[in-house]
Design a protein around this motif. Structure first.
Motif, PDB file in Angstrom:
ATOM      1  N   PHE A   1     -10.070  -3.427   0.356  1.00  0.00           N
ATOM      2  CA  PHE A   1      -9.640  -1.980   0.157  1.00  0.00           C
ATOM      3  C   PHE A   1     -11.019  -1.591  -0.643  1.00  0.00           C
ATOM      4  O   PHE A   1     -10.671   0.092  -0.783  1.00  0.00           O
ATOM      5  CB  PHE A   1      -9.087  -2.292  -0.775  1.00  0.00           C
TER       6      PHE A   1
ATOM      7  N   VAL B   1      -2.480   0.769  -4.076  1.00  0.00           N
ATOM      8  CA  VAL B   1      -2.460  -0.858  -3.096  1.00  0.00           C
ATOM      9  C   VAL B   1      -2.325  -1.943  -4.419  1.00  0.00           C
ATOM     10  O   VAL B   1      -2.694  -1.602  -6.050  1.00  0.00           O
ATOM     11  CB  VAL B   1      -4.302  -0.994  -2.584  1.00  0.00           C
TER      12      VAL B   1
ATOM     13  N   GLN C   1       0.651  -1.192   0.636  1.00  0.00           N
ATOM     14  CA  GLN C   1       0.388  -0.272   0.104  1.00  0.00           C
ATOM     15  C   GLN C   1       0.519   1.273  -0.088  1.00  0.00           C
ATOM     16  O   GLN C   1       1.461   1.356   0.769  1.00  0.00           O
ATOM     17  CB  GLN C   1      -0.901   0.118   1.366  1.00  0.00           C
TER      18      GLN C   1
END
Ligand code: BES
Ligand code: MN
Ligand code: ZN
Length: 500
Positions: A366, A313, A250
């Motif tokens: 996410f 990400v 990330q």
């Protein structure tokens, strides 16, 4: 890889030693070109004699010119001056670096027909030099210079000085480019690395290294993958003595509320085909079956190294596809993390099984703006597009258009392929929710349809990079088997659309 050259920018001044490179446009009269640096009439005479006409990417190499203080004159063609775009400047840089032999000091004069080259273009020339200088020679105990001759090590890095109009601005622009080049090198390195050295655990450590750049890295082990229910990915991994890993990277350089962009990569460190084993000829290339994961690793490096103002990400699934007493069999039915069941009719269609769980996990965990996955997924995409384009499949026209534009800008080109219900039904199964192969026809498309069943409507694009990540023809900016394809493309996608 080889030691990286150092590249500096300076104002014009006649060099006295080393190698000197000058630019010649196609059809130039040669009157202005390189006037400052050219000893007498060497240049026009050499061009006439060799038939060098200033074509883009071509160089003429004049060694130890009489009357000159320097050792080598490299004349680099720039093609027609009205076509000097970003790609042309990159290729010029690459061509110059390719013409340098054992020289350790190179001065490159960036003027075209007497007009000085602007900073941004100078930075692209420098990037071209840098990308070309890559070679995967860590396992060669005797170094070569690229012409089949031994290269005596000078112990010094090669030093380029680029003469241009605004050196300070060029230096600033190059700092960003250098961060991206670092990502390209990383991607090339892991693809070139043989599978005995780079297994899933070792690849995950390469991801872990990004912590140094401020990337948050989580490595999921087999136990955690089981707990998450990644039965599709684990089915592929179970034939290998080496356990799987999923690396989650990330980079949070954007506003805290901004949803991340997501990149997902197939990281099969070696693909034997499993029980549906591949033929022996050419199987060694399957050490590169992690080219998608390599691109994701590389772009995460690039974003962090240039401190991109975005949240991103990167998720890579690292497994080895091996035949073994414990390997999955054709006919096995696995349950993916999504709950959907898959009948594995061919264990060689393993990449989609890995990606199915990664895409689902990425989306759940996410809630990204979009997902782009990259994978050396099918031989069929090579049949369709060869090495010049990656195949692109998408459920979202805007994302597809942005990827196409980024591909044109970076010359990491993508070509959109169709999706549709006629193709989707080809992977329905009698015994489970779906099967992992769709039959002989439309092989790249049925693979994409399979992936689409795991994206749950989120904007998504799948890039099939089987023909572009490795084994593509060498170019001015890459001579290595692994290209690093995808790193510059995805970085550009972010720069142009998802920053600030
Ligand atoms: N990794 C291969 C695809 C591949 C082939 C990549 C050549 C690079 C170069 C993939 O896992 C694979 O084996 N795909 C099969 C799918 C088939 C069994 C439906 C293929 O393309 O043959
Ligand atoms: Mn396979
Ligand atoms: Zn594969």
């Amino acid at each position: 890889m080889t030691e990286r050259p150092s590249i500096a920018f300076a104002k014009f001044a006649a060099p006295k030693k080393g190698s000197v490179a000058v630019l010649v446009p196609e059809g130039a009269t040669l009157e202005d070109t390189g006037k400052v640096y050219d000893p007498g009439d060497v240049l026009p005479r050499a061009c006439r004699t060799s038939g060098f006409s200033g074509k883009l990417g071509k160089t003429l190499d004049i060694l130890a010119p009489a009357g000159a203080e320097f050792d080598q004159l490299i004349v680099a063609g720039v093609g027609p001056t009205d076509k000097l775009d970003e790609q042309a400047w990159l290729r010029i840089g690459g061509a110059v670096a390719g013409a340098v032999r054992n020289a350790t000091e190179i001065t490159l004069a960036l003027s075209v027909n007497g007009a000085e080259v602007k900073a941004e273009d100078a930075a692209n020339v420098a990037l071209g030099i840098l990308l070309r200088s890559y070679s995967f020679d860590k396992y060669k105990t005797r170094k070569e210079n690229g012409n089949g001759e031994d290269k005596p090590s000078s112990g010094k890095p090669v030093k380029y000085t680029i003469h241009c109009a605004d050196p300070a601005a060029a230096k600033r622009a190059f700092a960003t480019a250098e961060a991206v080049a670092g990502g390209v090198f990383l991607a090339r390195d892991v693809v070139n690395e043989p599978a005995n050295i780079l297994g899933p655990v070792e690849f995950a450590e390469r991801a872990r290294d990004l912590e140094k750049l401020g990337v948050k890295v989580d490595i999921l082990t087999e136990k955690e993958l089981k707990k998450l229910g990644m039965g599709a990915l684990l089915g592929v991994a179970q034939g290998s003595a080496r356990p799987p890993r999923v690396a989650v990277m990330q980079w949070n350089g954007g506003k805290s509320k901004q949803k991340p962009v997501a990149f997902v990569g197939k990281g099969v460190v070696f693909d034997t085909g499993g029980i549906s084993i591949k033929p022996a000829a050419g199987m060694e290339d399957m050490k590169g079956d992690m080219g998608g994961a390599a691109a994701v690793l590389g772009v995460m490096h690039a974003l962090a190294a240039r401190k991109a103002k975005t949240n991103a990400v990167g998720i890579i699934g690292l497994v080895e596809n091996m035949p073994d007493g414990n390997a999955q069999r054709p006919g096995d039915i696995v349950t993916s993390m999504s709950g959907q069941t898959i009948e594995v009719l061919n264990t060689d269609a393993e990449g989609r099984l890995v990606l199915a769980d990664l895409l689902w996990y990425c989306n759940q965990e996410f809630k990204p703006q979009f997902m782009v996955n990259l994978a050396t997924l099918t031989g069929a995409i090579i049949v369709a597009l060869g090495n010049a384009h990656a195949g692109m499949f998408s459920n979202n026209d805007e994302l597809a258009a942005r990827l196409t534009a980024a591909g044109t800008a970076t010359a990491e080109k993508v070509w959109r392929m169709p999706l549709g219900p006629e193709y989707d039904k080809l992977i329905d199964s009698k015994n489970a929710d779906m099967k992992n192969i769709g039959g002989r026809n439309a092989g790249a498309i049925t693979a994409a349809q399979f992936l689409q069943r795991f994206v749950d409507g989120t904007p998504w694009a799948h890039l099939d990079v089987a023909g572009t990540a490795m084994g593509s023809p060498s170019s001015e900016i890459n001579q290595s088997w692994a290209s690093g394809f995808g790193v510059r493309l995805l970085d550009r996608l972010v720069v142009d659309n998802y920053e600030g």
